[in-house]
Design an enzyme around this catalytic site. Structure first.
Site, PDB file in Angstrom:
ATOM      1  N   ASP A  50      65.208  16.993  10.961  1.00 59.11           N
ATOM      2  CA  ASP A  50      65.345  16.582  12.358  1.00 59.11           C
ATOM      3  C   ASP A  50      65.242  17.801  13.272  1.00 59.11           C
ATOM      4  OD1 ASP A  50      65.812  14.173  11.240  1.00 59.11           O
ATOM      5  OD2 ASP A  50      67.873  13.930  11.973  1.00 59.11           O
ATOM      6  N   TYR A  53      61.652  18.736  13.734  1.00 56.77           N
ATOM      7  CA  TYR A  53      61.040  17.694  14.578  1.00 56.77           C
ATOM      8  C   TYR A  53      61.401  17.949  16.052  1.00 56.77           C
ATOM      9  CZ  TYR A  53      59.848  13.001  16.279  1.00 56.77           C
ATOM     10  OH  TYR A  53      59.299  11.948  16.963  1.00 56.77           O
ATOM     11  N   ASP A  54      62.679  18.223  16.298  1.00 61.60           N
ATOM     12  CA  ASP A  54      63.127  18.472  17.670  1.00 61.60           C
ATOM     13  C   ASP A  54      62.478  19.717  18.262  1.00 61.60           C
ATOM     14  OD1 ASP A  54      64.676  16.244  17.564  1.00 61.60           O
ATOM     15  OD2 ASP A  54      66.564  17.297  17.178  1.00 61.60           O
ATOM     16  N   LYS A 132      60.655 -14.606   9.046  1.00 65.15           N
ATOM     17  CA  LYS A 132      60.517 -14.955  10.457  1.00 65.15           C
ATOM     18  C   LYS A 132      61.545 -14.105  11.205  1.00 65.15           C
ATOM     19  CE  LYS A 132      60.104 -18.842  13.582  1.00 65.15           C
ATOM     20  NZ  LYS A 132      61.050 -18.370  14.613  1.00 65.15           N
ATOM     21  N   CYS A 425     102.217  -9.353  26.677  1.00 64.04           N
ATOM     22  CA  CYS A 425     101.231  -8.932  25.685  1.00 64.04           C
ATOM     23  C   CYS A 425     101.828  -8.945  24.278  1.00 64.04           C
ATOM     24  CB  CYS A 425     100.730  -7.536  26.033  1.00 64.04           C
ATOM     25  SG  CYS A 425      99.712  -6.820  24.740  1.00 64.04           S
ATOM     26  N   CYS A 428     102.120  -5.022  23.103  1.00 65.91           N
ATOM     27  CA  CYS A 428     103.022  -4.021  23.693  1.00 65.91           C
ATOM     28  C   CYS A 428     104.162  -4.642  24.482  1.00 65.91           C
ATOM     29  CB  CYS A 428     102.228  -3.070  24.591  1.00 65.91           C
ATOM     30  SG  CYS A 428     101.649  -3.851  26.106  1.00 65.91           S
TER      31      CYS A 428
END
Ligand code: IVH
Length: 439
Positions: A50, A53-54, A132, A425, A428
């Site tokens: 990589d 490539y970069d 498909k 809640c 909490c």
């Protein structure tokens, strides 16, 4: 300079380059980068790291900035996205983009195979079977082997130009591979789709930003591929497969199998599941095999496409109401089943959002056992009027969390009272507040 086979990153100073040298190096870099892109994204056999490539890409970017006169719309530097456009232009396809007749009925598959067999004097008819893909259908046009533009299917005759976003899809070649001279004009059809894992990540990200999650990978693909700002699509895990020629200057092979082989040589990605079949039994085996593999694939498929392989036989079978008589989609069973809600619990997300979740009597939906399904939010529960004790339809849309779709009124159900969101809640103990449809 040959960055295909000798990807040296020992570059001369840009200022020392003559125009001629720069032009040659730019061309060699584009050729080389696209080749390594092909090895990585189409063949899955990278030969450089990589980092290298970069470096090649960085060098190309540097040269293009210093020599804007050699700018080109099919440069690999365009894969990171372009300037946002104001609208998507309409383009006419190089041939009608037909749709497939679809069925879930084994008998109809047998009828199709018989009908094709009876229409020819040939002793054996060859079919190809392909997945498909559950994505977005595209046309991509190459002129002398270079990407010219790509378009959505639209109404089948004209679609929208999505070149900028398509270029960000690494498996869509910007130049065709292969030693032979590419056709002066080639228009191919394929599918672009999103990988399941990337889909989950995208949705998590969207929800954290307060945006609505996409219902399934297909919708996410359609949303991204039609973005006016192609940078939104860059870096997303979109992939593509190619499966048909809409138009080609020059002569086509006799058989679809050879067309697909030619695609591979050009670097137009085909699917590894594709196979040749010459009997109903073989077709059925491919269907069963794909059903088996379905969950393991990293993208969504929703059936098996069966196509007559010989192009001349296709021609003689013709088209009826915009669907070819030479192909059939054998769709998978719906991923929807019926179960009963045993409880409704509230799940607390990372962002503090409360999601009501139905606990279900376990049920097999398309090969996966489901025992919980999302009810999204309180309004949805009331709109669908679902309660503990109800019999409901459960579905898996794409590969997202299963959802309760609707209530099936069953007289024997012992329905409990309507669901109410807790005021504190469950995680909490804090006070719960409401924002839009969510708590
Ligand atoms: S062939 C005339 N092959 O399914 C033949 N279609 O209406 C053209 N699709 O939106 C279609 N995978 O985009 C073909 N392997 C495949 C496919 C495929 C997905 C899509 C196609 C179209 C729908 C059928």
């Amino acid at each position: 300079m040959d960055f295909k086979h000798d990807p040296s990153t020992d570059f001369a100073s840009v200022r020392a380059l003559s125009k001629e040298d720069a032009k040659n190096e730019i061309e060699a870099l584009r050729e080389g980068i696209e080749y390594h892109n092909y090895l990585y994204y189409v063949k899955g056999e990278p030969r450089i790291s990589d980092a290298v490539y970069d470096q090649l890409l960085g060098r190309l970017q540097e040269l293009e900035t210093a020599f804007p006169e050699f700018d080109s719309a099919d440069s690999p530097t365009r894969r990171v996205g372009a300037e946002p456009s104001s609208k998507l232009e309409r383009v006419q396809h190089h041939g009608p983009m037909l749709s497939l007749t679809a069925t879930r009925d084994r008998e109809e598959i047998a009828d199709f195979v018989n009908r094709v067999g009876e229409s020819t004097s040939a002793e054996r008819v060859t079919f190809t079977t392909e997945p498909k893909f559950d994505g977005v259908s595209i046309e991509v046009v190459y002129e002398n082997g270079r990407f010219k533009y790509g378009a959505t299917r639209g109404d089948g005759m004209t679609g929208e130009d999505i070149s900028d976003t398509l270029k960000t899809v690494r498996s869509v070649p910007l130049r065709l591979q292969g030693g032979n001279r590419p056709p002066a004009l080639l228009a191919v059809r394929g599918e672009v789709f999103m990988l399941k894992q990337g889909f989950d990540e995208l949705n998590t990200e969207r929800m954290q930003k307060g945006q609505k999650p996409f219902a399934n990978p297909r919708n996410a693909t359609a949303g991204l591929i039609r973005q006016l700002d192609s940078k939104e699509a860059a870096g997303r895990p979109l992939d593509a497969r190619f499966y048909d020629v809409l138009h080609m200057e020059g002569s086509l092979p006799e058989c679809h199998v050879e067309v697909l082989e030619q695609f591979e040589r050009w670097g137009l990605k085909t699917d590894t599941f594709n196979a040749e079949c010459s009997s109903l039994q073989q077709i059925e085996e491919r269907y069963d095999a794909l059903v088996d593999q379905r969950e393991k694939l990293d993208y969504e498929v929703d059936g098996l496409v069966i196509k007559v392989a010989h192009l001349q036989l296709r021609e003689s079978l013709g088209v009826r109401q915009r669907s070819p008589r030479w192909a059939l989609a054998w769709k998978f069973p719906p991923r929807q089943e019926v179960s009963r809600i045993t409880d409704i619990v509230v799940q607390v997300g990372r962002t503090g959002k409360l999601t009501p979740v139905a606990l279900l009597e376990p049920v097999d939906v398309g090969g996966v056992t489901i025992s919980r399904a999302s009810l999204h939010n309180e309004d949805e529960i009331h709109r669908k009027d679902v309660r503990v004790g109800d019999t409901v339809k459960v579905a898996r849309a794409g590969d997202v969390i299963p959802e309760v779709q609707s209530r099936v009124a069953a007289p024997e159900d012992h329905r409990e009272g309507a669901f109410k969101m807790p005021s504190t809640c469950p995680a909490c103990g804090g006070e719960v507040s409401r924002e839009g449809a969510y708590h």
